[in-house]
Design a protein around this motif. Structure first.
Motif, short mmCIF file in Angstrom:
data_model
loop_
_atom_site.label_atom_id
_atom_site.label_comp_id
_atom_site.label_asym_id
_atom_site.label_seq_id
_atom_site.Cartn_x
_atom_site.Cartn_y
_atom_site.Cartn_z
N ASP A 31 8.44 16.02 9.94
CA ASP A 31 9.13 14.80 9.54
C ASP A 31 8.61 14.30 8.20
OD1 ASP A 31 10.93 12.60 9.93
OD2 ASP A 31 9.20 11.38 10.52
N THR A 32 7.28 14.26 8.07
CA THR A 32 6.66 13.71 6.87
C THR A 32 6.00 14.81 6.04
OG1 THR A 32 4.60 13.28 8.04
CG2 THR A 32 6.22 11.48 7.98
N ILE A 33 6.06 14.65 4.73
CA ILE A 33 5.45 15.63 3.83
C ILE A 33 4.82 14.90 2.64
CG2 ILE A 33 7.59 16.05 2.54
CD1 ILE A 33 6.61 19.05 2.34
N ALA A 34 3.65 15.38 2.24
CA ALA A 34 2.99 14.86 1.04
C ALA A 34 3.30 15.79 -0.12
CB ALA A 34 1.48 14.79 1.27
N TYR A 35 3.43 15.20 -1.30
CA TYR A 35 3.64 15.99 -2.52
C TYR A 35 2.90 15.33 -3.66
CZ TYR A 35 7.10 12.58 -4.18
OH TYR A 35 7.73 11.43 -4.61
N GLU A 36 2.66 16.10 -4.70
CA GLU A 36 1.96 15.57 -5.86
C GLU A 36 2.92 14.65 -6.61
OE1 GLU A 36 -0.68 18.42 -7.95
OE2 GLU A 36 0.03 19.84 -6.44
N GLY A 37 2.63 13.36 -6.57
CA GLY A 37 3.54 12.32 -7.01
C GLY A 37 4.14 12.46 -8.40
N ARG A 38 3.45 13.09 -9.31
CA ARG A 38 3.97 13.22 -10.68
C ARG A 38 4.84 14.45 -10.88
NH1 ARG A 38 -0.56 10.92 -14.79
NH2 ARG A 38 -1.04 9.08 -13.59
N LYS A 39 4.96 15.26 -9.86
CA LYS A 39 5.71 16.52 -9.99
C LYS A 39 7.12 16.34 -9.42
CE LYS A 39 1.73 19.53 -10.21
NZ LYS A 39 1.11 20.75 -9.70
N ASP A 48 14.73 17.94 2.19
CA ASP A 48 15.14 17.93 3.59
C ASP A 48 14.20 17.13 4.50
OD1 ASP A 48 17.34 19.45 2.93
OD2 ASP A 48 16.37 21.35 3.43
N TYR A 49 13.04 16.74 3.99
CA TYR A 49 12.12 15.95 4.80
C TYR A 49 12.54 14.48 4.74
CZ TYR A 49 8.98 19.93 5.10
OH TYR A 49 8.44 21.15 5.37
N SER A 50 12.45 13.79 5.89
CA SER A 50 12.92 12.40 5.92
C SER A 50 11.92 11.43 5.27
CB SER A 50 13.26 11.96 7.33
OG SER A 50 12.15 12.13 8.18
N VAL A 51 10.62 11.70 5.38
CA VAL A 51 9.61 10.82 4.79
C VAL A 51 8.77 11.63 3.81
CG1 VAL A 51 7.68 9.27 5.24
CG2 VAL A 51 9.54 9.45 6.92
N LYS A 52 8.68 11.14 2.58
CA LYS A 52 7.93 11.84 1.53
C LYS A 52 6.84 10.91 0.99
CE LYS A 52 12.32 13.90 0.26
NZ LYS A 52 13.07 13.11 1.25
N TYR A 53 5.62 11.43 0.93
CA TYR A 53 4.50 10.65 0.41
C TYR A 53 4.08 11.19 -0.95
CZ TYR A 53 3.54 8.44 4.94
OH TYR A 53 3.60 7.71 6.08
#
Length: 158
Positions: A31-39, A48-53
């Motif tokens: 459901d949730t996924i973290a990603y590098e905010g500046r990318k 496709d993920y509902s919550v992105k951090y």
């Protein structure tokens, strides 16, 4: 080639590495996924993920370990040091561009650098050699078989 972000002092020579990100999952139902905010390209890959951090890359292992997120997308070299299941993030996307100060572009040193870079890019596109080099950084010495090797792009200077 074009100016970098409107800055006339720098030139964007284009893509140097493609497809080098990996998704690390710590659950089956995601459901949730973290990603590098500046990318921004990562944000597109995880649509496709509902919550992105959006976070800094160095916080991703902690977020996964504590169960704050179900998955994370990050550079493969960083990702393979994190426990979890790996999968490809996608294909045919640029992970890194080469940006150069225009003042150095015509120099002999820069031309020599590009020649050496292109030689190394060719070597790293050999999947067996790349995997061998990656194993140096791994504790278990294994490379996930279902994750593709990134493609290193040659730089062409006119």
């Amino acid at each position: 080639m074009n100016s970098f972000g409107g800055n006339k002092e720098f030139e964007n020579l284009g893509s140097v590495i493609k497809n080098s990100d990996i998704v690390v999952k710590n659950k089956k139902d995601l459901d949730t996924i973290a990603y590098e905010g500046r990318k921004e390209y990562q944000k597109k890959l995880i649509k496709d993920y509902s919550v992105k951090y959006p976070v800094k890359a160095n916080s991703i292992p902690v977020l996964l370990e504590r169960g704050v997120v179900d998955a994370a997308i990050l550079d493969g070299i960083k990702a393979i040091t994190i426990r979890g299941d790996y999968e490809e993030a996608g294909e045919n996307y640029t992970t890194y561009n080469m940006v150069v100060r225009k003042a150095v572009m015509g120099t002999r040193e820069f031309k020599e650098f590009i020649e050496k870079y292109n030689e190394v890019a060719e070597e790293l596109n050999d999947e067996k050699l790349y995997q061998k080099e990656v194993k140096i950084y791994l504790k278990e010495g294994k490379w996930p078989k279902h994750v593709s090797t990134p493609r290193f792009q040659r730089i062409k200077i006119l």
